[in-house]
Design a protein around this motif. Structure first.
Motif, short mmCIF file in Angstrom:
data_model
loop_
_atom_site.label_atom_id
_atom_site.label_comp_id
_atom_site.label_asym_id
_atom_site.label_seq_id
_atom_site.Cartn_x
_atom_site.Cartn_y
_atom_site.Cartn_z
N ASP A 84 81.22 13.22 45.50
CA ASP A 84 81.78 11.41 45.56
C ASP A 84 82.60 10.69 44.99
N VAL A 85 81.72 10.31 43.75
CA VAL A 85 82.37 9.65 42.79
C VAL A 85 83.60 9.88 42.86
N LEU A 86 84.15 11.63 41.89
CA LEU A 86 84.70 11.67 41.27
C LEU A 86 86.01 11.90 41.85
N SER A 87 85.75 12.71 43.53
CA SER A 87 86.93 12.36 44.50
C SER A 87 87.24 11.71 45.03
N SER A 88 87.06 10.05 44.94
CA SER A 88 86.87 8.83 45.59
C SER A 88 88.24 8.20 44.19
N ILE A 89 88.38 9.24 42.48
CA ILE A 89 88.95 8.59 41.67
C ILE A 89 90.50 10.02 41.50
N VAL A 90 90.54 10.03 41.81
CA VAL A 90 91.39 11.37 41.80
C VAL A 90 92.41 11.10 42.82
N ASP A 91 93.81 11.04 41.61
CA ASP A 91 95.03 9.86 42.55
C ASP A 91 95.68 10.88 41.48
N GLY A 92 96.30 11.84 41.48
CA GLY A 92 97.51 12.64 40.72
C GLY A 92 97.60 12.70 39.69
N ALA A 93 98.38 12.35 39.14
CA ALA A 93 99.63 11.51 37.96
C ALA A 93 98.84 10.26 38.25
N ILE A 94 98.22 9.74 38.57
CA ILE A 94 98.19 8.18 38.74
C ILE A 94 96.59 8.33 37.53
N SER A 95 95.68 9.68 37.67
CA SER A 95 94.46 9.19 37.00
C SER A 95 94.27 9.88 35.88
N ASP A 96 95.30 11.14 35.71
CA ASP A 96 95.14 11.90 34.16
C ASP A 96 96.50 11.26 33.57
N SER A 97 96.73 9.94 33.97
CA SER A 97 97.28 9.43 32.36
C SER A 97 95.91 8.05 32.46
N LYS A 98 95.28 8.01 33.13
CA LYS A 98 93.67 6.99 32.81
C LYS A 98 92.92 6.87 32.23
N PHE A 99 92.98 8.27 31.00
CA PHE A 99 92.26 8.70 30.90
C PHE A 99 90.85 8.66 31.29
N ASP A 157 89.52 0.42 33.06
CA ASP A 157 89.88 -0.76 34.22
C ASP A 157 90.50 -0.39 35.16
N TYR A 158 90.80 1.12 34.90
CA TYR A 158 91.09 1.61 35.89
C TYR A 158 89.87 2.07 37.02
N LEU A 159 88.96 2.51 36.28
CA LEU A 159 87.38 2.68 37.19
C LEU A 159 86.69 1.28 37.83
N HIS A 160 86.76 -0.24 36.78
CA HIS A 160 86.15 -1.58 37.19
C HIS A 160 87.40 -1.92 38.35
N ARG A 161 88.87 -2.26 37.84
CA ARG A 161 89.64 -2.76 38.43
C ARG A 161 90.19 -2.10 40.48
N GLU A 162 89.92 -0.27 40.00
CA GLU A 162 91.06 0.06 40.70
C GLU A 162 90.46 0.87 42.11
N HIS A 163 89.21 1.06 41.57
CA HIS A 163 88.06 1.59 42.43
C HIS A 163 86.53 0.90 42.75
#
Length: 420
Positions: A84-99, A157-163
């Motif tokens: 559930d958590v991982l599916s919510s942060i999957v965003d193709g190329a964007i999440s790949d560049s977010k480490f 930052d990606y996890l906290h601010r965007e998700h």
């Protein structure tokens, strides 16, 4: 290793007793999953909840990490939460560049021990713990520490601010390098062809190899005991080995293991974080938010730079591990502010008297961060000052005063350092 704690471990093995109903699924090299799409290559690791295998994805012709959860109900539930958590942060190329680790696929697999929830994750390299061990627990070069810190902060930052997600279990094992330290262990760089069918004679590989491992380990212990006796008779210990050269290692890394992660507005547990990385507000049960990850991040940064953990609390005579942990924090950071103690939480009165002193540990020796870096770790004064100016705000007893991941990324200590 492409996962950790609830996913893959650096320790010996998972023990064959756990291969039973409700437990692990016994995997053999060449076994097929998801209707033949994924083929097991070799075991990467294991954890309390699962085993993790290198697998070959026949659809994309790429190597992946296959995480196979134990089949009992509570483990299935934990896997569904992580998916559930991982599916919510999957965003193709964007999440790949977010480490942050990428979830590729998930499915159920039925075996003799029950139905197992499986996750397919991108294949990554060794954990930062493995890197620190490889470097023989010496501090890593500061340019490498900066680069790793920057990657972790972009991920946070990606996890906290965007998700709105708090990781809650940030530690060296839960950050993986993008590639393996040893190129021979990388399935792509080593140039080994994928195994596409089960090798002959591999009847019950997992359990057999575990029994063999156990016997080998016993033999190793016996040899070690004999050599240990010889060494003590000679009175000569082994000279400390210098750190290995890690200049050529790519230290870009990603945050993994979301088995304990939660949304800030939907928390599940009161006691979070692995002990040494636990924030004071968690010990005091004062509630928590994104800033707990920032405390853990500071502990990681210190460990990368020195090779030692920042806090290693122990149970003592007349005091608990919690109280020792608070004492160690106060020796490093000074007395906990009265206001923080007063508003801290359900457990404050268990540890502190009305003056804000610990009840059972009295004589604290104050040794501030920049002094430790100079005295114990032989940092130059300028390096110690710069590094402690970066870390100290993250170790504020007041959670709301800690800088966010976004603010840390703008800190002079990290500026002009590439992590792309």
């Amino acid at each position: 290793m492409s996962c950790s704690s609830s996913s893959g471990s650096e320790d010996d093995d998972e023990g064959f007793d756990s291969y039973r109903k409700g437990g692990y699924h016994a995997v053999r090299v060449g076994d097929q999953f998801a209707g033949g799409r994924y083929i097991a290559q070799r075991k990467l690791g294991w954890g309390q909840f699962s085993t993790v295998w290198l697998a070959y994805d026949t659809t994309t012709s790429a190597y992946v990490a296959l995480k196979i959860q134990k089949s009992a109900a509570q483990f299935v539930q934990a896997a569904l939460h992580e998916i559930d958590v991982l599916s919510s942060i999957v965003d193709g190329a964007i999440s790949d560049s977010k480490f942050v680790v990428q979830l590729i696929d998930h499915f159920k697999h039925t075996g003799p021990n029950g139905q197992h929830q499986c996750m397919v994750l991108e294949f990554l390299g060794d954990s930062l713990l493995r890197l620190v061990k490889y470097n023989r627990y010496k501090g890593l070069p500061m340019n490498k520490v900066r680069e790793m810190c920057k990657c972790i902060l972009i991920g946070l930052d990606y996890l906290h601010r965007e998700h709105g997600i708090i990781h809650t279990d940030l530690k060296l094992e839960n950050v993986l390098l993008a590639s393996t330290i040893d190129p021979a262990k990388d399935p792509v760089r080593s140039g080994i062809s994928p195994i596409l069918e089960r090798p002959e004679g591999n009847i019950n590989g997992t359990v057999t190899s575990l029994i063999e491992k156990k016997l080998k380990r016993r033999a190793r212990r016996a040899v070690a005991k004999i050599s240990g006796q010889r060494a003590s008779m000679g009175g000569m210990g082994e000279a400390p080995k210098p750190g290995r050269n890690i200049d050529g290692i790519d230290v870009r890394c990603k945050v993994v293991d979301f088995g304990n992660a939660c949304w800030a507005d939907k928390q599940f547990a009161e006691e979070i974080q692995t002990r040494q990385y636990r924030a004071p507000e968690v010990i005091l049960q004062a509630g928590y938010s994104f800033s707990v990850d920032m405390w853990s991040f500071a502990c990681i940064a210190f460990e990368l730079a020195t090779g030692d953990m920042l806090f290693t609390p122990k149970v003592g005579q007349g005091f608990s591990e919690d109280e020792d942990h608070l004492a160690l924090m106060m020796e490093l950071l000074g007395k906990m502010p009265r206001k923080v103690v007063a508003t801290a939480g359900a457990k404050s009165k268990d540890f502190f008297d009305r003056h804000g002193d610990l009840k059972r540990i009295r004589r604290l020796k104050f040794w501030p961060l920049n002094k430790i870096l100079i005295d114990r770790y032989k940092f130059s004064e300028s390096d110690a000052l710069e590094f402690s100016e970066f870390l100290s705000p993250l170790l504020d007893f007041a959670p709301e005063k800690r800088p966010t991941a976004q603010q840390c990324l703008e800190h002079p200590w990290l500026m002009d350092k590439d992590c792309s």
